[in-house]
Design an enzyme around this catalytic site. Sequence first.
Site, PDB file in Angstrom:
ATOM      1  N   THR A 177      25.278   5.402  -8.342  1.00  0.00           N
ATOM      2  CA  THR A 177      24.135   4.703  -8.938  1.00  0.00           C
ATOM      3  C   THR A 177      24.481   4.132 -10.313  1.00  0.00           C
ATOM      4  OG1 THR A 177      21.998   5.165  -9.986  1.00  0.00           O
ATOM      5  CG2 THR A 177      23.403   7.035  -9.674  1.00  0.00           C
ATOM      6  N   ASP A 178      23.756   3.101 -10.709  1.00  0.00           N
ATOM      7  CA  ASP A 178      23.959   2.547 -12.060  1.00  0.00           C
ATOM      8  C   ASP A 178      23.500   3.532 -13.144  1.00  0.00           C
ATOM      9  OD1 ASP A 178      21.187   2.346 -11.693  1.00  0.00           O
ATOM     10  OD2 ASP A 178      21.055   0.234 -12.241  1.00  0.00           O
ATOM     11  N   GLU A 179      22.731   4.554 -12.731  1.00  0.00           N
ATOM     12  CA  GLU A 179      22.200   5.488 -13.734  1.00  0.00           C
ATOM     13  C   GLU A 179      23.301   6.299 -14.406  1.00  0.00           C
ATOM     14  OE1 GLU A 179      18.507   7.404 -12.825  1.00  0.00           O
ATOM     15  OE2 GLU A 179      18.030   5.953 -11.277  1.00  0.00           O
ATOM     16  N   TYR A 239      19.830  14.377 -12.829  1.00  0.00           N
ATOM     17  CA  TYR A 239      20.208  13.586 -11.644  1.00  0.00           C
ATOM     18  C   TYR A 239      21.443  12.741 -11.924  1.00  0.00           C
ATOM     19  CZ  TYR A 239      20.260   9.489  -8.556  1.00  0.00           C
ATOM     20  OH  TYR A 239      20.663   8.481  -7.714  1.00  0.00           O
ATOM     21  N   SER A 240      21.378  11.919 -12.991  1.00  0.00           N
ATOM     22  CA  SER A 240      22.503  11.012 -13.225  1.00  0.00           C
ATOM     23  C   SER A 240      23.758  11.772 -13.641  1.00  0.00           C
ATOM     24  CB  SER A 240      22.137   9.921 -14.229  1.00  0.00           C
ATOM     25  OG  SER A 240      21.640  10.467 -15.425  1.00  0.00           O
ATOM     26  N   LYS A 270      25.357  12.878 -10.469  1.00  0.00           N
ATOM     27  CA  LYS A 270      26.003  11.752  -9.767  1.00  0.00           C
ATOM     28  C   LYS A 270      27.297  11.350 -10.484  1.00  0.00           C
ATOM     29  CE  LYS A 270      24.665   9.763  -6.635  1.00  0.00           C
ATOM     30  NZ  LYS A 270      24.853  10.021  -5.170  1.00  0.00           N
ATOM     31  N   ASN A 284       8.733  -2.232 -15.852  1.00  0.00           N
ATOM     32  CA  ASN A 284       7.888  -1.597 -14.835  1.00  0.00           C
ATOM     33  C   ASN A 284       6.491  -2.212 -14.802  1.00  0.00           C
ATOM     34  OD1 ASN A 284       9.999   0.098 -14.199  1.00  0.00           O
ATOM     35  ND2 ASN A 284       9.354   1.690 -15.661  1.00  0.00           N
ATOM     36  N   GLY A 335      13.411  11.901 -21.660  1.00  0.00           N
ATOM     37  CA  GLY A 335      14.753  11.289 -21.561  1.00  0.00           C
ATOM     38  C   GLY A 335      14.755   9.998 -20.761  1.00  0.00           C
TER      39      GLY A 335
HETATM   40  P1  NAD Z   1      16.750   9.872  -0.432  1.00  0.00           P
HETATM   41  O1  NAD Z   1      16.299  10.965  -1.331  1.00  0.00           O
HETATM   42  O2  NAD Z   1      15.741   8.984   0.196  1.00  0.00           O
HETATM   43  O3  NAD Z   1      17.619  10.489   0.750  1.00  0.00           O
HETATM   44  C1  NAD Z   1      18.561  11.511   0.563  1.00  0.00           C
HETATM   45  C2  NAD Z   1      18.901  12.094   1.927  1.00  0.00           C
HETATM   46  O4  NAD Z   1      19.910  13.104   1.734  1.00  0.00           O
HETATM   47  C3  NAD Z   1      17.711  12.789   2.615  1.00  0.00           C
HETATM   48  O5  NAD Z   1      17.661  12.392   3.970  1.00  0.00           O
HETATM   49  C4  NAD Z   1      18.026  14.268   2.493  1.00  0.00           C
HETATM   50  O6  NAD Z   1      17.503  15.036   3.552  1.00  0.00           O
HETATM   51  C5  NAD Z   1      19.559  14.245   2.510  1.00  0.00           C
HETATM   52  N1  NAD Z   1      20.156  15.433   1.867  1.00  0.00           N
HETATM   53  C6  NAD Z   1      19.806  15.992   0.676  1.00  0.00           C
HETATM   54  N2  NAD Z   1      20.595  17.059   0.437  1.00  0.00           N
HETATM   55  C7  NAD Z   1      21.467  17.154   1.478  1.00  0.00           C
HETATM   56  C8  NAD Z   1      22.531  18.038   1.794  1.00  0.00           C
HETATM   57  N3  NAD Z   1      22.874  19.053   0.980  1.00  0.00           N
HETATM   58  N4  NAD Z   1      23.231  17.849   2.941  1.00  0.00           N
HETATM   59  C9  NAD Z   1      22.872  16.832   3.783  1.00  0.00           C
HETATM   60  N5  NAD Z   1      21.877  15.970   3.542  1.00  0.00           N
HETATM   61  C10 NAD Z   1      21.181  16.120   2.398  1.00  0.00           C
HETATM   62  O7  NAD Z   1      17.790   9.051  -1.293  1.00  0.00           O
HETATM   63  P2  NAD Z   1      18.108   7.480  -1.274  1.00  0.00           P
HETATM   64  O8  NAD Z   1      17.196   6.799  -2.198  1.00  0.00           O
HETATM   65  O9  NAD Z   1      18.236   7.032   0.134  1.00  0.00           O
HETATM   66  O10 NAD Z   1      19.549   7.492  -1.959  1.00  0.00           O
HETATM   67  C11 NAD Z   1      20.719   7.624  -1.153  1.00  0.00           C
HETATM   68  C12 NAD Z   1      21.935   7.633  -2.058  1.00  0.00           C
HETATM   69  O11 NAD Z   1      21.968   6.431  -2.833  1.00  0.00           O
HETATM   70  C13 NAD Z   1      21.940   8.780  -3.073  1.00  0.00           C
HETATM   71  O12 NAD Z   1      23.264   9.252  -3.188  1.00  0.00           O
HETATM   72  C14 NAD Z   1      21.470   8.140  -4.365  1.00  0.00           C
HETATM   73  O13 NAD Z   1      22.019   8.797  -5.475  1.00  0.00           O
HETATM   74  C15 NAD Z   1      22.038   6.739  -4.212  1.00  0.00           C
HETATM   75  N6  NAD Z   1      21.302   5.668  -4.914  1.00  0.00           N
HETATM   76  C16 NAD Z   1      19.961   5.491  -4.717  1.00  0.00           C
HETATM   77  C17 NAD Z   1      19.305   4.441  -5.352  1.00  0.00           C
HETATM   78  C18 NAD Z   1      17.849   4.181  -5.108  1.00  0.00           C
HETATM   79  O14 NAD Z   1      17.302   3.262  -5.739  1.00  0.00           O
HETATM   80  N7  NAD Z   1      17.170   4.881  -4.232  1.00  0.00           N
HETATM   81  C19 NAD Z   1      20.017   3.589  -6.202  1.00  0.00           C
HETATM   82  C20 NAD Z   1      21.384   3.798  -6.387  1.00  0.00           C
HETATM   83  C21 NAD Z   1      22.011   4.834  -5.720  1.00  0.00           C
HETATM   84  P1  TYD Z   2      11.969   5.616  -9.987  1.00  0.00           P
HETATM   85  O1  TYD Z   2      11.459   4.871  -8.801  1.00  0.00           O
HETATM   86  O2  TYD Z   2      11.713   7.093 -10.077  1.00  0.00           O
HETATM   87  O3  TYD Z   2      13.519   5.294 -10.106  1.00  0.00           O
HETATM   88  P2  TYD Z   2      14.570   5.644 -11.308  1.00  0.00           P
HETATM   89  O4  TYD Z   2      13.949   6.611 -12.240  1.00  0.00           O
HETATM   90  O5  TYD Z   2      15.697   6.235 -10.545  1.00  0.00           O
HETATM   91  O6  TYD Z   2      14.891   4.325 -11.950  1.00  0.00           O
HETATM   92  O7  TYD Z   2      11.365   4.960 -11.292  1.00  0.00           O
HETATM   93  C1  TYD Z   2      11.548   3.581 -11.575  1.00  0.00           C
HETATM   94  C2  TYD Z   2      10.946   3.325 -12.920  1.00  0.00           C
HETATM   95  O8  TYD Z   2       9.536   3.485 -12.829  1.00  0.00           O
HETATM   96  C3  TYD Z   2      11.418   4.285 -13.996  1.00  0.00           C
HETATM   97  O9  TYD Z   2      11.486   3.592 -15.231  1.00  0.00           O
HETATM   98  C4  TYD Z   2      10.292   5.319 -14.062  1.00  0.00           C
HETATM   99  C5  TYD Z   2       9.074   4.504 -13.711  1.00  0.00           C
HETATM  100  N1  TYD Z   2       7.995   5.215 -12.986  1.00  0.00           N
HETATM  101  C6  TYD Z   2       6.676   5.091 -13.428  1.00  0.00           C
HETATM  102  O10 TYD Z   2       6.382   4.404 -14.437  1.00  0.00           O
HETATM  103  N2  TYD Z   2       5.696   5.718 -12.711  1.00  0.00           N
HETATM  104  C7  TYD Z   2       5.976   6.484 -11.606  1.00  0.00           C
HETATM  105  O11 TYD Z   2       5.034   7.059 -11.012  1.00  0.00           O
HETATM  106  C8  TYD Z   2       7.332   6.600 -11.170  1.00  0.00           C
HETATM  107  C9  TYD Z   2       7.682   7.425  -9.962  1.00  0.00           C
HETATM  108  C10 TYD Z   2       8.314   5.934 -11.899  1.00  0.00           C
END
Ligand code: NAD
Ligand code: TYD
Length: 340
Positions: free
Chosen positions: A124-126, A149-150, A153, A248, A274
């Site tokens: 992730t970019d985070e 989280y970040s 990662k 946002n 944070g």
């Molecule tokens: P998500 O939370 O929707 O899905 C995560 C999946 O991983 C779930 O199906 C969960 O059951 C499974 N999981 C969790 N722990 C596990 C374990 N120990 N063993 C096997 N499976 C497990 O997440 P997402 O939004 O689909 O993100 C997927 C990946 O992309 C992550 O690695 C996240 O860090 C990365 N990512 C997400 C975003 C975003 O905007 N959502 C952006 C950049 C990177």
């Molecule tokens: P989120 O979807 O949790 O993604 P990330 O924190 O990984 O970027 O949040 C996106 C942005 O929206 C982040 O700046 C936090 C903000 N946010 C709110 O303002 N209200 C909310 O209820 C949530 C879940 C996020």
Amino acid sequence: MKLLVTGGAGFIGSNFILYMLEHHKDYDIINLDKLTYAGNLENLKSIDGSTHYSFIRGDIADAKLVGDIMDTGIDAVINFAAESHVDRSILEPAAFVKTNVLGTQTLLDVAKEKHVSRFVQISTDEVYGSLGATGRFTETTCLHPNSPYSASKASADMLALAYHETFNMPVLITRTSNNYGPYQFPEKLLPLAITNLFENKPVPIYGDGLNVRDWIYVMDNAEAIDRVLHKGKEGEVYNIGAGYESSNISLIKTVVKLMNKSESLITYIKDRPGHDRRYAIDPSKIMNTLGWSSRTSLDIGLKTTIDWYEGNRAWWDRIKSGEYMKYYEQNYSSKGLKAY
Ligand code: NAD
Ligand code: TYD
């Protein structure tokens, strides 16, 4: 190719599986997912019973299980499995270290032992931390994670790169900005806002609402990951982003307008501790070296996403009621869908 996709029942992983089976009709995919609260097999209902797809419920930190799966002959691992929600990482960091760090390390170890020829770590970019008003993250920007989280990662990324340097493992890393689209769990900003607005419930905005995120439609990310899997260079990191930055508050005002709702539903609440101020991705490397670029404008992506949530109310109703968690037992355990 035979792919092991981990975390394939989550948001991006399930979209990626659907994308890959559509674009590579002869590929076989095994989806290994623990089915935490974020895993939802209903995302993959349309491929239940496909001869090219199978599901295994399990933990990426289970070395024996992962070894058994890799012994079936896996060409590539794409590791999506993670705890992914920043707010939860503030409440319960240990789960993030267990899955995101130790789980990834287990996968790397087993993939090394079994000589898997490609390992794509989804990041992730985070990991880069927070930007000021200007500038964008490149692949050489120093890592400066600010949330548990970040930080977890970033740790996984460093382990993956260390396995490349030390053991010559064929590791590649993608770092993508905020994804949105179908099947996103309604705890993240956009699906939370859209589903709340459909129900005329308040939309919570943290702090002053001026934190900026860089948005990409999930299928564009799936295409980019496919490109990295097939054409990326081992040991390299690829930033993936579409260049749609928005605060946002401005994003949510656009959604409110598209849905014909009242801005009075927007409710400012206490800020996230944070809270990173701004993310922005420079995707030049993947565009110039692998020829990828995003296809979906933010406007079209938002409309498509809102339409999807409107047309799939049963999907998110079953999440909000908790019914979705019964899908595995009801369909895999008792009806004998292909599972190990
Ligand atoms: P998500 O939370 O929707 O899905 C995560 C999946 O991983 C779930 O199906 C969960 O059951 C499974 N999981 C969790 N722990 C596990 C374990 N120990 N063993 C096997 N499976 C497990 O997440 P997402 O939004 O689909 O993100 C997927 C990946 O992309 C992550 O690695 C996240 O860090 C990365 N990512 C997400 C975003 C975003 O905007 N959502 C952006 C950049 C990177
Ligand atoms: P989120 O979807 O949790 O993604 P990330 O924190 O990984 O970027 O949040 C996106 C942005 O929206 C982040 O700046 C936090 C903000 N946010 C709110 O303002 N209200 C909310 O209820 C949530 C879940 C996020």
